[in-house]
Design a protein around this motif. Structure first.
Motif: not given
Length: 93
Positions: A3-13, A73
């Motif tokens: 979930k942390v990785i997914q949230q980071y990827q969404e924020d990066e997007n 980031f």
């Protein structure tokens, strides 16, 4: 952890989309600026997608906000390029 990785990827997007929109609103090529900041990196496919999907003036992105997000980031090199371009544009007007 996933979930942390997914949230980071969404924020990066979101960061990538903000950058692409800021560039479009300032008549700048996001891919060129990115390559200026990171000349050793290969093409950024997420950025290419964001550029293709970006509508000019769809959302006004304040330069200071974009700089803060980029720095958050760890994109200091890109933030520097954006800062330089923003200063160039201010001098033209």
């Amino acid at each position: 952890m996933d979930k942390v990785i997914q949230q980071y990827q969404e924020d990066e997007n979101v960061m990538i989309q903000l950058f692409a929109k800021w560039c479009a609103n300032h008549q700048l090529d996001a891919l060129t600026l990115y390559a200026q900041a990171y000349p050793q990196q290969e093409k950024n496919l997420l950025l290419e997608k964001a550029v293709a999907e970006t509508e000019k003036d769809a959302l006004e992105i304040d330069t200071e906000t974009l700089l803060n997000v980029l720095q958050l980031f760890g994109n200091e090199d890109l933030a520097f390029v954006v800062f330089e371009e923003a200063n160039k544009q201010e001098k033209r007007y």
